[in-house]
Design an enzyme around this catalytic site. Structure first.
Site, mmCIF file in Angstrom:
data_model
loop_
_atom_site.group_PDB
_atom_site.id
_atom_site.type_symbol
_atom_site.label_atom_id
_atom_site.label_comp_id
_atom_site.label_asym_id
_atom_site.label_seq_id
_atom_site.Cartn_x
_atom_site.Cartn_y
_atom_site.Cartn_z
ATOM 1 C CG LEU A 1 -2.109 -0.842 1.322
ATOM 2 C CD1 LEU A 1 -2.752 -0.746 2.702
ATOM 3 C CD2 LEU A 1 -3.112 -0.442 0.255
ATOM 4 C CG ASP A 2 -0.038 4.846 -2.228
ATOM 5 O OD1 ASP A 2 -0.481 5.492 -1.266
ATOM 6 O OD2 ASP A 2 -0.671 4.711 -3.288
ATOM 7 C CB ALA A 3 3.462 6.711 2.032
#
Length: 195
Positions: free
Chosen positions: A40-42
């Site tokens: 999951l991206d930041a």
């Protein structure tokens, strides 16, 4: 074999090594030897699975396995049936065309935890929540898909992997729980609309 479900908080990078300005997975998960099964991206929140087993990691993360991941995206504007149909058919993002998926407008999820910091509120621009169920997971895919049909994502939460749902797990942002590795959630397959 260990499988851990983490509710990844907004702003956390999906790696265990330290970062200069952001928290990492090491701030939330103290179990040694586990790695994310997918990413999951930041700027995305929600359900992230971690395991110490490479075969299980592949079963969860590989797109060819067709294990559906369900996301709630708060988008700018009010997507209509044309935009939803475009998402379901597959969107040309330039470097690839997304696979068919399920997309629908949902009611504002009052039971969702508040984001910290909150999204920027603009009274003149309405927002809508859309649920997307995809079996891929390319870099920033959901954000790119909604932007491509004219509705940029402001907040993105992964709420389920297979039939494993973050709300039934009862984990708040930053909390984690062990999940049985032989649970039937792994057999939940994606059945996309043909558009």
């Amino acid at each position: 074999m260990r499988l851990i479900a983490l509710n990844k908080p907004f702003g956390t990078i999906c790696q265990f090594s330290p970062h200069e300005t952001r928290p990492s997975l090491a701030d939330w998960v103290k179990t040694p030897g586990v790695y994310p099964a997918g990413r999951l991206d930041a700027d995305s929140e929600g359900l992230l699975l971690l395991t110490d087993d490479g075969a299980l990691q592949a079963r969860i993360a590989e797109p060819r396995r067709k294990l559906v991941k369900r996301y709630w995206a708060q988008v700018e504007g009010e997507p209509g049936t044309d935009a939803l149909a475009a998402l379901e058919r597959g969107v040309d993002l330039g470097d690839f065309v997304t696979q068919p998926c399920r997309a629908s407008v949902i009611a504002s999820p009052d039971h969702l935890w508040p984001r910290d910091p909150p999204i920027r509120f603009r009274a003149s621009i309405p927002t809508t929540w859309v649920e997307l169920a995809i079996s891929e997971g390319k870099n920033r895919q959901v954000r790119r898909m909604t932007a491509a049909v004219g509705f940029p994502t402001l907040r993105l939460v992964r709420v389920a992997v297979g039939s494993l749902d973050i709300f039934s797990l009862g984990i708040a942002p930053g909390e984690s729980v062990d999940v049985p590795t032989d649970a039937p959630w792994q057999r939940a397959k994606h059945t996309a609309s043909s558009g």
